[in-house]
Write an enzyme that holds these catalytic residues in place. Structure first.
Site, PDB file in Angstrom:
ATOM      1  N   GLU A 187      -1.782   0.099   8.067  1.00  0.00           N
ATOM      2  CA  GLU A 187      -0.917  -0.913   7.462  1.00  0.00           C
ATOM      3  C   GLU A 187       0.189  -0.261   6.638  1.00  0.00           C
ATOM      4  O   GLU A 187       1.334  -0.722   6.647  1.00  0.00           O
ATOM      5  CB  GLU A 187      -1.745  -1.851   6.575  1.00  0.00           C
ATOM      6  CG  GLU A 187      -0.941  -2.959   5.939  1.00  0.00           C
ATOM      7  CD  GLU A 187      -1.767  -3.834   5.019  1.00  0.00           C
ATOM      8  OE1 GLU A 187      -1.190  -4.790   4.450  1.00  0.00           O
ATOM      9  OE2 GLU A 187      -2.980  -3.576   4.845  1.00  0.00           O
ATOM     10  N   HIS A 241       3.289  -6.889   4.374  1.00  0.00           N
ATOM     11  CA  HIS A 241       1.894  -6.571   4.670  1.00  0.00           C
ATOM     12  C   HIS A 241       1.559  -6.911   6.118  1.00  0.00           C
ATOM     13  O   HIS A 241       2.344  -7.556   6.825  1.00  0.00           O
ATOM     14  CB  HIS A 241       0.952  -7.356   3.749  1.00  0.00           C
ATOM     15  CG  HIS A 241       0.909  -6.861   2.344  1.00  0.00           C
ATOM     16  ND1 HIS A 241      -0.026  -5.959   1.908  1.00  0.00           N
ATOM     17  CD2 HIS A 241       1.692  -7.136   1.268  1.00  0.00           C
ATOM     18  CE1 HIS A 241       0.169  -5.699   0.625  1.00  0.00           C
ATOM     19  NE2 HIS A 241       1.225  -6.407   0.217  1.00  0.00           N
ATOM     20  N   HIS A 283       0.827  -1.205   0.000  1.00  0.00           N
ATOM     21  CA  HIS A 283       0.000   0.000   0.000  1.00  0.00           C
ATOM     22  C   HIS A 283       0.864   1.259   0.000  1.00  0.00           C
ATOM     23  O   HIS A 283       2.067   1.191  -0.256  1.00  0.00           O
ATOM     24  CB  HIS A 283      -0.990  -0.021   1.157  1.00  0.00           C
ATOM     25  CG  HIS A 283      -1.688  -1.348   1.286  1.00  0.00           C
ATOM     26  ND1 HIS A 283      -2.647  -1.782   0.390  1.00  0.00           N
ATOM     27  CD2 HIS A 283      -1.510  -2.367   2.162  1.00  0.00           C
ATOM     28  CE1 HIS A 283      -3.051  -3.006   0.724  1.00  0.00           C
ATOM     29  NE2 HIS A 283      -2.362  -3.387   1.791  1.00  0.00           N
ATOM     30  N   GLU A 309       2.289 -11.589   5.491  1.00  0.00           N
ATOM     31  CA  GLU A 309       1.334 -10.909   6.361  1.00  0.00           C
ATOM     32  C   GLU A 309       1.871 -11.110   7.777  1.00  0.00           C
ATOM     33  O   GLU A 309       1.800 -12.205   8.330  1.00  0.00           O
ATOM     34  CB  GLU A 309      -0.064 -11.524   6.219  1.00  0.00           C
ATOM     35  CG  GLU A 309      -0.657 -11.451   4.818  1.00  0.00           C
ATOM     36  CD  GLU A 309      -1.282 -10.100   4.500  1.00  0.00           C
ATOM     37  OE1 GLU A 309      -1.221  -9.189   5.367  1.00  0.00           O
ATOM     38  OE2 GLU A 309      -1.836  -9.950   3.391  1.00  0.00           O
TER      39      GLU A 309
END
Length: 328
Positions: free
Chosen positions: A153, A209, A116, A291
């Site tokens: 995030e 992430h 992101h 993640e």
């Protein structure tokens, strides 16, 4: 370094009484010598000679300054489960730095993709644009998720990426980020993120992430590319190498951080294979996603917002990458 100076010299025979100038000079010599020794011990000897443990301690001291300041933006609640739109890293203007003169990773190129972008929420039209990921069309990018307290995030991924970059560069690697500190101001799109690693001919690429699943779901998982051969996507040449990279990252991540493997995906292995992520589908170099935890679970959130733990996360990922590269 051992110290040899006036305090440790053997006793000398008594000499005739010295004049005032001689006494003054004698008083200055020990001070000058001591000053030189302090300089030599603390900083004058140059870098690069410490052990791995010393390097990690130095990186921790420099980088572990606590959780980043929460953003005032309200990110979307992107649970990122298989089958739902799942953000993939992109890239536009990669940032890099030259490798150190020597080290076990000299000549190796690593691309880090911070998931992101903190500016995505201000560019919803741009990131909602669809791009071709080989198997289908997906959004250019998403805003990512956040903790319930608002730590995003995008902030987390940039912080861990900076720490990881520093650790890898200390071992001689050339490291590139797909985006950094607001440049570009949004994205890049998932296809662009993959292209950055490809154009760099990266020896390894990883997308950082954190998940946004339901409370009670906790733990990390590493996402591996499945075998895809469709349109512009052909992951078949990188599937095996990416699996090796992912397994090494997962093993070192759990060992260094103590974070358990996900209890809600991956059957406790910490490994998941997917074919719906453009950042993996379009990659031509070994690449995985990690993640690091679930931002919506209070236990995981407490870790993810800790600077000291983020340093451990970067160290665990780094050791996995180093293990992979040294096995190449």
């Amino acid at each position: 370094m051992s110290y040899v100076g006036p305090d440790f010299d053997p006793p000398q025979p008594r000499r005739p009484r010295r004049g005032p100038l001689t006494v003054a000079l004698a008083a200055l010599v020990p001070g000058a010598l001591l000053g030189w020794l302090v300089y030599d011990t603390v900083g004058g000897s140059g870098g690069g000679g410490g052990s791995d443990g010393a390097t990690v301690r130095a990186a921790t001291s420099a980088a572990s300054s606590g959780a980043a300041t929460p953003s005032s933006a309200a990110p979307s609640d992107d649970a990122k489960q298989p089958g739902s739109p799942s953000p993939t890293p992109t890239l536009a203007h990669p940032t890099s730095s030259a490798p150190v003169a020597s080290g076990p990773l000299r000549g190796k190129v690593v691309v880090i993709d911070p998931g992101h972008n903190p500016g995505n929420f201000q560019h919803t039209a741009e990131i909602n644009r669809k791009v071709n990921i080989g198997t289908n069309w997906k959004e250019c990018d998403t805003t990512g998720t956040s903790t319930n307290a608002g730590y995003t995030e995008a902030q987390f991924t940039l912080d861990v990426s900076h720490r990881l970059k520093a650790l890898l560069e200390r071992q001689g690697a050339t490291v590139k980020l797909t985006h950094d500190n607001g440049s570009p101001s949004w994205g890049p799109c998932v296809d662009g993120r993959a292209r950055i690693g490809n154009d760099a001919h990266a020896d390894a690429a990883i997308s950082i992430h954190a998940d946004g699943s339901a409370a009670g779901n906790r733990g990390f998982h590493v996402i591996l590319p499945g075998a895809v051969h469709s349109g512009a996507a052909d992951t078949r040449p990188i599937v095996a190498r990416s699996a090796s990279l992912g397994e090494r990252v997962a093993g070192n991540f759990v060992r260094v951080t103590g974070e358990p493997a996900s209890n809600y995906i991956g059957d406790g292995t910490g490994l998941v294979t997917r074919k719906d992520l453009g950042g993996l589908n379009l990659s031509t170099v070994p690449k995985v996603f990690i993640e690091c935890g679930n931002m919506r679970d209070s236990k995981d959130a407490a870790l993810l917002t800790s600077g000291a733990w983020r340093q451990k996360a970067a160290q665990g990922i780094s050791e996995g990458i180093v293990s992979f590269l040294r096995s190449s």
